[in-house]
Design a protein around this motif. Structure first.
Motif, mmCIF file in Angstrom:
data_model
loop_
_atom_site.group_PDB
_atom_site.id
_atom_site.type_symbol
_atom_site.label_atom_id
_atom_site.label_comp_id
_atom_site.label_asym_id
_atom_site.label_seq_id
_atom_site.Cartn_x
_atom_site.Cartn_y
_atom_site.Cartn_z
ATOM 1 N N ASN A 112 0.825 -1.208 0.000
ATOM 2 C CA ASN A 112 0.000 0.000 0.000
ATOM 3 C C ASN A 112 0.854 1.251 0.000
ATOM 4 O O ASN A 112 0.351 2.352 -0.253
ATOM 5 C CB ASN A 112 -0.893 0.039 1.245
ATOM 6 C CG ASN A 112 -2.189 -0.729 1.075
ATOM 7 O OD1 ASN A 112 -2.529 -1.151 -0.023
ATOM 8 N ND2 ASN A 112 -2.905 -0.923 2.171
ATOM 9 N N ARG A 135 1.527 1.971 -4.452
ATOM 10 C CA ARG A 135 0.402 2.811 -4.875
ATOM 11 C C ARG A 135 0.870 3.961 -5.757
ATOM 12 O O ARG A 135 1.981 4.481 -5.600
ATOM 13 C CB ARG A 135 -0.363 3.332 -3.665
ATOM 14 C CG ARG A 135 0.320 4.443 -2.882
ATOM 15 C CD ARG A 135 -0.642 5.015 -1.833
ATOM 16 N NE ARG A 135 -0.076 6.151 -1.132
ATOM 17 C CZ ARG A 135 0.332 6.148 0.127
ATOM 18 N NH1 ARG A 135 0.280 5.035 0.832
ATOM 19 N NH2 ARG A 135 0.802 7.250 0.679
ATOM 20 N N GLU A 140 -6.735 8.577 -6.927
ATOM 21 C CA GLU A 140 -7.253 7.282 -7.356
ATOM 22 C C GLU A 140 -6.343 6.160 -6.891
ATOM 23 O O GLU A 140 -6.809 5.091 -6.474
ATOM 24 C CB GLU A 140 -7.390 7.242 -8.874
ATOM 25 C CG GLU A 140 -8.450 8.168 -9.445
ATOM 26 C CD GLU A 140 -7.996 9.627 -9.518
ATOM 27 O OE1 GLU A 140 -6.799 9.901 -9.282
ATOM 28 O OE2 GLU A 140 -8.854 10.481 -9.794
ATOM 29 N N GLU A 143 -6.995 5.370 -3.289
ATOM 30 C CA GLU A 143 -8.258 4.657 -3.104
ATOM 31 C C GLU A 143 -8.126 3.173 -3.428
ATOM 32 O O GLU A 143 -8.927 2.357 -2.946
ATOM 33 C CB GLU A 143 -9.345 5.268 -3.987
ATOM 34 C CG GLU A 143 -9.779 6.663 -3.561
ATOM 35 C CD GLU A 143 -10.755 7.292 -4.542
ATOM 36 O OE1 GLU A 143 -10.911 6.738 -5.652
ATOM 37 O OE2 GLU A 143 -11.353 8.320 -4.195
ATOM 38 N N ARG A 144 -7.129 2.798 -4.217
ATOM 39 C CA ARG A 144 -6.964 1.414 -4.660
ATOM 40 C C ARG A 144 -6.126 0.566 -3.694
ATOM 41 O O ARG A 144 -5.767 -0.573 -4.016
ATOM 42 C CB ARG A 144 -6.310 1.399 -6.049
ATOM 43 C CG ARG A 144 -7.234 1.907 -7.144
ATOM 44 C CD ARG A 144 -6.469 2.167 -8.418
ATOM 45 N NE ARG A 144 -7.382 2.475 -9.521
ATOM 46 C CZ ARG A 144 -7.002 3.022 -10.677
ATOM 47 N NH1 ARG A 144 -5.715 3.336 -10.867
ATOM 48 N NH2 ARG A 144 -7.878 3.266 -11.618
ATOM 49 N N ARG A 145 -5.829 1.117 -2.533
ATOM 50 C CA ARG A 145 -5.030 0.365 -1.564
ATOM 51 C C ARG A 145 -5.787 -0.874 -1.072
ATOM 52 O O ARG A 145 -7.002 -0.939 -1.139
ATOM 53 C CB ARG A 145 -4.701 1.251 -0.352
ATOM 54 C CG ARG A 145 -3.796 2.438 -0.643
ATOM 55 C CD ARG A 145 -3.737 3.370 0.557
ATOM 56 N NE ARG A 145 -5.079 3.781 0.929
ATOM 57 C CZ ARG A 145 -5.551 3.752 2.167
ATOM 58 N NH1 ARG A 145 -4.801 3.327 3.172
ATOM 59 N NH2 ARG A 145 -6.791 4.154 2.412
ATOM 60 N N ASP A 148 -8.588 -3.542 -1.188
ATOM 61 C CA ASP A 148 -8.828 -3.682 -2.624
ATOM 62 C C ASP A 148 -7.662 -4.486 -3.212
ATOM 63 O O ASP A 148 -6.501 -4.187 -2.942
ATOM 64 C CB ASP A 148 -8.880 -2.288 -3.262
ATOM 65 C CG ASP A 148 -9.339 -2.309 -4.712
ATOM 66 O OD1 ASP A 148 -8.887 -3.186 -5.465
ATOM 67 O OD2 ASP A 148 -10.123 -1.432 -5.099
ATOM 68 N N TYR A 150 -6.483 -4.442 -6.124
ATOM 69 C CA TYR A 150 -6.049 -3.836 -7.385
ATOM 70 C C TYR A 150 -4.552 -4.029 -7.649
ATOM 71 O O TYR A 150 -4.152 -4.475 -8.737
ATOM 72 C CB TYR A 150 -6.383 -2.341 -7.398
ATOM 73 C CG TYR A 150 -5.944 -1.624 -8.648
ATOM 74 C CD1 TYR A 150 -6.769 -1.558 -9.763
ATOM 75 C CD2 TYR A 150 -4.691 -1.013 -8.715
ATOM 76 C CE1 TYR A 150 -6.357 -0.908 -10.922
ATOM 77 C CE2 TYR A 150 -4.271 -0.359 -9.864
ATOM 78 C CZ TYR A 150 -5.101 -0.312 -10.965
ATOM 79 O OH TYR A 150 -4.676 0.330 -12.105
ATOM 80 N N TYR A 151 -3.713 -3.684 -6.682
ATOM 81 C CA TYR A 151 -2.267 -3.726 -6.923
ATOM 82 C C TYR A 151 -1.737 -5.163 -6.960
ATOM 83 O O TYR A 151 -0.786 -5.460 -7.698
ATOM 84 C CB TYR A 151 -1.523 -2.891 -5.887
ATOM 85 C CG TYR A 151 -1.789 -1.407 -6.030
ATOM 86 C CD1 TYR A 151 -1.481 -0.736 -7.209
ATOM 87 C CD2 TYR A 151 -2.382 -0.686 -4.997
ATOM 88 C CE1 TYR A 151 -1.749 0.614 -7.362
ATOM 89 C CE2 TYR A 151 -2.646 0.672 -5.140
ATOM 90 C CZ TYR A 151 -2.336 1.316 -6.325
ATOM 91 O OH TYR A 151 -2.605 2.665 -6.475
ATOM 92 N N ASP A 154 -2.657 -6.341 -10.363
ATOM 93 C CA ASP A 154 -1.762 -5.730 -11.348
ATOM 94 C C ASP A 154 -0.425 -6.460 -11.391
ATOM 95 O O ASP A 154 0.139 -6.692 -12.468
ATOM 96 C CB ASP A 154 -1.561 -4.251 -10.980
ATOM 97 C CG ASP A 154 -0.973 -3.450 -12.123
ATOM 98 O OD1 ASP A 154 -1.511 -3.514 -13.244
ATOM 99 O OD2 ASP A 154 0.043 -2.758 -11.904
#
Length: 218
Positions: A112, A135, A140, A143-145, A148, A150-151, A154
């Motif tokens: 994060n 991050r 934005e 917010e994707r931490r 979530d 997301y990373y 990815d």
């Protein structure tokens, strides 16, 4: 062999998070760069991560919120790197297990924390991570931490894999890892030693050395 992704704060770096003073100093430096003169209340708020309060303060001060945030993130990275170089913040004694694991299988760093700091830490500890993801320095990105995924997603996309293990020290790590379809390993550290076992964690570890045994046994 199994792909293993690692969290950074509380896993590699001592302590669960960046010292709040680093962000306070970073905010002050960003304000100075932008020529802003905040009230004490405005300064207090922009030193935090409460971006819904930061945005109107920035507009009231006549500065661009996105530009302020990006500058603050950059200065926070500089402050973190200085603390690592000086020894003010250290690394855990067992992290060489990650190097050993990297000789056996694919490894990655997903945090994060800011991407700039993740890349610095990867170089600082000298581990040959196959992917490094932190991050993005935007609202934005914040917010994707985790929790979530997301990373983590990815990083998995960059590696071209869909399974593996995510090693972290917090409930959000376990939640994000499971949401990404991974096994999760909850790592015990001094700051989480008294926390109850996380029922949704696949594994519980006392040391990073246990990760090597876990992967070899698969």
């Amino acid at each position: 062999m199994t792909t293993v992704l690692f969290d950074m704060d509380g896993v590699i770096l001592e302590g669960p998070r960046t010292d709040p003073q680093v962000y306070a100093d970073a905010a002050d430096a960003a304000l100075a760069d932008l020529g802003a003169d905040p009230t004490p209340d405005q300064r207090r708020d922009v030193r935090t991560h409460e971006y819904e309060r930061i945005k109107p303060h920035c507009r009231d001060l006549g500065i661009d919120p996105e530009q302020f945030w990006e500058l603050k993130e950059a200065y926070a990275s500089e402050g973190t790197h200085d603390r690592l170089r000086s020894g003010e913040r250290g690394t855990y004694d067992d992290i060489d297990a990650i190097r050993d694991l990297g000789d056996r299988t694919t490894i990655g760093l997903v945090t994060n924390n800011r991407h700039e700091t993740a890349a610095f830490v990867a170089d600082y500890v000298g581990f040959d991570f196959d992917v490094v993801r932190g991050r993005d320095p935007t609202f934005e990105g914040y917010e994707r931490r985790k929790p979530d995924p997301y990373y983590i997603d990815d990083a998995l996309d960059a590696l071209g894999v869909t399974d593996g293990i995510y090693v972290g020290d917090s409930p959000t790590d376990v939640t994000a890892g499971r949401a990404a379809g991974l096994e999760t390993a909850f790592l015990r550290r001094p700051h989480n030693r008294d926390r109850e076992r996380l029922r949704n964690a696949t594994h519980e570890l006392e040391s990073l050395a246990d990760v090597v045994s876990l992967v070899v046994s698969k």
